[in-house]
Motif scaffolding. Structure first.
Motif, PDB file in Angstrom:
ATOM      1  N   GLY A  96      26.542  59.760  58.879  1.00 49.92           N
ATOM      2  CA  GLY A  96      27.002  60.988  58.246  1.00 49.92           C
ATOM      3  C   GLY A  96      27.268  62.081  59.255  1.00 49.92           C
ATOM      4  N   ARG A  97      26.305  62.279  60.151  1.00 50.26           N
ATOM      5  CA  ARG A  97      26.482  63.303  61.180  1.00 50.26           C
ATOM      6  C   ARG A  97      27.585  62.913  62.165  1.00 50.26           C
ATOM      7  NH1 ARG A  97      20.604  65.694  63.139  1.00 50.26           N
ATOM      8  NH2 ARG A  97      19.945  66.537  61.116  1.00 50.26           N
ATOM      9  N   LEU A  98      27.684  61.622  62.439  1.00 52.62           N
ATOM     10  CA  LEU A  98      28.729  61.157  63.339  1.00 52.62           C
ATOM     11  C   LEU A  98      30.107  61.465  62.747  1.00 52.62           C
ATOM     12  CD1 LEU A  98      29.505  59.687  65.934  1.00 52.62           C
ATOM     13  CD2 LEU A  98      29.336  57.530  64.681  1.00 52.62           C
TER      14      LEU A  98
ATOM     15  N   TYR B  47      31.957  59.249  52.515  1.00 48.33           N
ATOM     16  CA  TYR B  47      31.813  57.898  53.037  1.00 48.33           C
ATOM     17  C   TYR B  47      30.798  57.860  54.176  1.00 48.33           C
ATOM     18  CZ  TYR B  47      35.910  56.041  50.515  1.00 48.33           C
ATOM     19  OH  TYR B  47      36.783  55.606  49.551  1.00 48.33           O
ATOM     20  N   GLY B  48      30.840  58.878  55.037  1.00 53.61           N
ATOM     21  CA  GLY B  48      29.922  58.906  56.163  1.00 53.61           C
ATOM     22  C   GLY B  48      28.471  58.991  55.727  1.00 53.61           C
ATOM     23  N   TYR B  49      28.188  59.888  54.785  1.00 56.72           N
ATOM     24  CA  TYR B  49      26.802  60.113  54.374  1.00 56.72           C
ATOM     25  C   TYR B  49      26.292  59.066  53.383  1.00 56.72           C
ATOM     26  CZ  TYR B  49      26.521  64.494  56.890  1.00 56.72           C
ATOM     27  OH  TYR B  49      26.489  65.439  57.907  1.00 56.72           O
TER      28      TYR B  49
ATOM     29  N   ILE C 279      31.686  51.956  56.347  1.00 58.92           N
ATOM     30  CA  ILE C 279      31.268  52.208  57.735  1.00 58.92           C
ATOM     31  C   ILE C 279      30.879  50.846  58.295  1.00 58.92           C
ATOM     32  CG2 ILE C 279      29.706  53.460  59.255  1.00 58.92           C
ATOM     33  CD1 ILE C 279      31.466  55.322  57.675  1.00 58.92           C
ATOM     34  N   TRP C 280      31.718  50.306  59.189  1.00 57.51           N
ATOM     35  CA  TRP C 280      31.543  48.926  59.627  1.00 57.51           C
ATOM     36  C   TRP C 280      30.909  48.845  61.014  1.00 57.51           C
ATOM     37  CZ3 TRP C 280      36.955  50.106  58.300  1.00 57.51           C
ATOM     38  CH2 TRP C 280      37.192  49.933  56.943  1.00 57.51           C
ATOM     39  N   ARG C 281      30.001  47.874  61.184  1.00 55.37           N
ATOM     40  CA  ARG C 281      29.460  47.573  62.510  1.00 55.37           C
ATOM     41  C   ARG C 281      30.494  46.781  63.302  1.00 55.37           C
ATOM     42  NH1 ARG C 281      23.937  47.895  63.515  1.00 55.37           N
ATOM     43  NH2 ARG C 281      22.574  48.211  61.729  1.00 55.37           N
ATOM     44  N   THR C 282      30.410  46.890  64.608  1.00 54.08           N
ATOM     45  CA  THR C 282      31.362  46.171  65.450  1.00 54.08           C
ATOM     46  C   THR C 282      31.239  44.665  65.266  1.00 54.08           C
ATOM     47  OG1 THR C 282      29.762  46.327  67.264  1.00 54.08           O
ATOM     48  CG2 THR C 282      31.547  47.943  67.212  1.00 54.08           C
ATOM     49  N   GLU C 283      30.018  44.169  65.166  1.00 48.39           N
ATOM     50  CA  GLU C 283      29.843  42.722  65.021  1.00 48.39           C
ATOM     51  C   GLU C 283      30.189  42.248  63.617  1.00 48.39           C
ATOM     52  OE1 GLU C 283      25.561  44.442  65.098  1.00 48.39           O
ATOM     53  OE2 GLU C 283      27.549  44.858  65.940  1.00 48.39           O
TER      54      GLU C 283
ATOM     55  N   LYS D   3      31.746  44.518  56.429  1.00 50.48           N
ATOM     56  CA  LYS D   3      30.544  44.793  55.660  1.00 50.48           C
ATOM     57  C   LYS D   3      30.037  46.187  56.000  1.00 50.48           C
ATOM     58  CE  LYS D   3      29.108  39.953  55.569  1.00 50.48           C
ATOM     59  NZ  LYS D   3      28.092  38.986  55.997  1.00 50.48           N
ATOM     60  N   PRO D   4      29.555  46.950  55.004  1.00 49.55           N
ATOM     61  CA  PRO D   4      29.068  48.290  55.280  1.00 49.55           C
ATOM     62  C   PRO D   4      27.882  48.261  56.226  1.00 49.55           C
ATOM     63  CG  PRO D   4      29.345  47.917  52.915  1.00 49.55           C
ATOM     64  CD  PRO D   4      29.486  46.597  53.589  1.00 49.55           C
ATOM     65  N   ILE D   5      27.775  49.262  57.037  1.00 48.57           N
ATOM     66  CA  ILE D   5      26.647  49.392  57.941  1.00 48.57           C
ATOM     67  C   ILE D   5      25.427  49.881  57.158  1.00 48.57           C
ATOM     68  CG2 ILE D   5      27.230  51.747  58.602  1.00 48.57           C
ATOM     69  CD1 ILE D   5      26.207  51.169  61.352  1.00 48.57           C
ATOM     70  N   GLU D   6      24.299  49.386  57.491  1.00 49.06           N
ATOM     71  CA  GLU D   6      23.090  49.803  56.798  1.00 49.06           C
ATOM     72  C   GLU D   6      22.013  50.108  57.815  1.00 49.06           C
ATOM     73  OE1 GLU D   6      21.968  46.779  54.127  1.00 49.06           O
ATOM     74  OE2 GLU D   6      23.740  46.969  52.837  1.00 49.06           O
ATOM     75  N   ASN D   7      21.401  51.256  57.602  1.00 47.42           N
ATOM     76  CA  ASN D   7      20.264  51.645  58.446  1.00 47.42           C
ATOM     77  C   ASN D   7      20.605  51.583  59.942  1.00 47.42           C
ATOM     78  OD1 ASN D   7      18.684  51.899  56.093  1.00 47.42           O
ATOM     79  ND2 ASN D   7      18.225  49.700  56.138  1.00 47.42           N
ATOM     80  N   VAL D   8      21.659  52.276  60.321  1.00 46.67           N
ATOM     81  CA  VAL D   8      22.044  52.302  61.731  1.00 46.67           C
ATOM     82  C   VAL D   8      20.941  52.907  62.562  1.00 46.67           C
ATOM     83  CG1 VAL D   8      23.677  53.279  63.347  1.00 46.67           C
ATOM     84  CG2 VAL D   8      24.485  52.431  61.158  1.00 46.67           C
ATOM     85  N   VAL D   9      20.352  53.976  62.046  1.00 48.85           N
ATOM     86  CA  VAL D   9      19.217  54.588  62.731  1.00 48.85           C
ATOM     87  C   VAL D   9      18.153  54.866  61.689  1.00 48.85           C
ATOM     88  CG1 VAL D   9      20.547  55.637  64.581  1.00 48.85           C
ATOM     89  CG2 VAL D   9      20.246  56.880  62.459  1.00 48.85           C
TER      90      VAL D   9
END
Length: 474
Positions: A352-354, A448-450, A455-459, A465-471
């Protein structure tokens, strides 16, 4: 004497002084004293130079940065010159008057706003240029809207919204190509990523324009439309073949030919049409590319709308853009943009902040420069964070266009804001609340960000697939 490499970045106090000072100068000159924006930007140069001198920069170093900033936006200046010539000759050649005439004949007032949004969407997607679309189809829609009694800012909002759909999505748009290149993303993948935001934004904006159009249905005096059509018929040769230059230009741009020579060729066709079909003397028709169109119809609105265009018409706009680009160049040279970017990098610890940091960085580029500058600031300030967080760069490119491309006409002194005001005759702050597509793109992008949506991971890029719990944590 300090070398440039040894110079420090401005501290927080110096950054705040420059940014708050810039805002204060703009407010005092424009709002309090009602002086031209040009003067406010020129004074801002010396405000930023003062900060640079305090840090330790020499004037020559800062002048180099100023010139670099101007150089980075010169392509927009060249486009403005050719579009100015195009507007003048397409009016004098009967192309724009014919579009207005036929538009009034077939468009129902209740769907005028939706029609303006849709027509400018199609035009901008096919041509890849928001400026060219606004300067041709946009002017026609403004005339039709005024004849039906619609408030000019509302029609301008529909026109600009449509024009920036293509500016953002067309594979032949310079901003689309440039953003994909800067973010190192395949252009088709970049467009597919943007569709996740643009389709819902377009649908919602279209629904709003349709609903508001029904609200205004019957509010206009349709006798005004009849009077305008009669005046156009009296002063111009109105016929289907008047539209041929527009068809030629659209086809050439759709074939991915370079926009600047194509637009200039379109301007030349307009001069030829003015000479052959409108009875303008040959040298006069050629001179219209520089001096613009002049008619006296007896109807104030028509005279105001159609007495425009030509390179001269754009000189004030060009001067303003050059001054704004100079501000951006100075800000970049003394490290203000980099320092703000470093702060955003430390702050952006989740998707979200990104996303927010990318949108802010793009908007900053428009505030201190122009559309091209905004794309550079948005990508270069935040790209390392996307890599660090293993977020696919398609998200970076999509967010860059949301913060940079679509916010350009929302800044009164940016190239987009200045051009739209000049071409459509509506001040930026007047049409800003109605540029619904642009505003929705920013809002949906942030949502979408928050919410970690698309929001896709590179791998996981291939699987999308949506990114989950990036941090973890905040």
């Amino acid at each position: 004497m300090k070398s440039e490499k040894a110079l420090r970045l401005p501290n927080r106090g110096e950054i705040l002084f420059a940014l708050i000072g810039f805002g204060a100068v703009m407010f005092i000159f424009i709002v309090l004293f009602e002086l031209p924006i040009h003067l406010a930007l020129l004074v801002s140069w010396f405000l930023i130079i003062a900060v640079g001198l305090k840090i330790g920069y020499r004037y020559k170093q800062m002048q180099d940065g100023l010139l670099r900033g101007i150089y980075d936006g010169l392509e927009a200046v060249l486009i403005l010159i050719t579009v100015g010539a195009l507007i003048g000759t397409w009016i004098a050649g009967g192309i724009v008057p014919s579009i207005i005439y036929y538009g009034m004949s077939i468009i129902d007032p209740s769907i005028l706003l939706l029609a303006a949004f849709f027509i400018c969407t199609v035009t901008s997607i096919v041509t890849g240029t928001s400026f060219g679309s606004a300067g041709t189809a946009g002017i026609a829609m403004m005339a039709i809207g005024a004849s039906f009694g619609f408030p000019p800012p509302l029609v301008a909002g529909a026109v600009i919204s449509g024009c920036y759909v293509g500016d953002k999505l067309s594979p032949i748009s310079d901003t689309t190509v440039m953003t994909a290149s800067l973010a190192k993303v395949d252009i088709i993948e970049h467009i597919k990523s943007m569709l996740r935001v643009s389709i819902p934004a377009w649908v919602i904006a279209g629904a709003l324009f349709l609903i508001v159009g029904f609200f205004y249905q019957g509010s206009g005096d349709l006798s005004a439309a009849t009077s305008i059509m009669a005046s156009l018929k009296e002063h111009f040769n109105i016929a289907w073949y008047m539209l041929l230059p527009a068809v030629v230009v659209v086809v050439m741009l759709a074939m991915k030919m370079p926009s600047i020579p194509v637009i200039m060729f379109g301007a030349l066709l307009g001069s030829i049409w003015a000479f052959i079909f409108q009875g303008v003397p040959f040298l006069g028709a050629i001179n219209i590319m520089y001096a613009g169109s002049e008619i006296t119809s007896g109807i104030a609105f028509i005279d105001e709308l159609l007495n425009r265009g030509g390179i001269v018409f754009m000189l004030d706009v060009i001067a303003l853009i050059i001054l704004a680009l100079g501000v951006g160049g100075l800000m970049a040279k003394i490290g203000i943009i980099r320092a703000v970017g470093d702060f955003l990098a430390r702050w952006a610890i989740n998707p979200g902040r990104l996303t927010t940091s990318t949108v802010i960085s793009g908007f900053m580029g428009n505030v201190f420069g122009a559309a091209y500058v905004s794309l550079i600031t948005a990508t270069k300030v935040t790209e390392d964070n996307y890599d660090r967080m293993k977020i696919d760069r398609r998200v970076l490119s999509r967010n860059t266009e949301a913060g940079g491309t679509v916010t350009t006409p929302l800044v009164p002194w940016s190239d987009g804001g200045v051009f739209m005001t000049a071409a459509l005759g509506v001040p930026t702050l007047s049409y800003l609340p109605f540029v619904w597509f642009n505003l929705l793109v920013v809002l949906i992008t942030l949502i979408y960000g928050y919410t970690n949506t698309f929001i896709w991971r590179t791998e996981e890029a291939k699987d999308e697939k949506p990114i989950e719990n990036v941090v973890s944590g905040n």
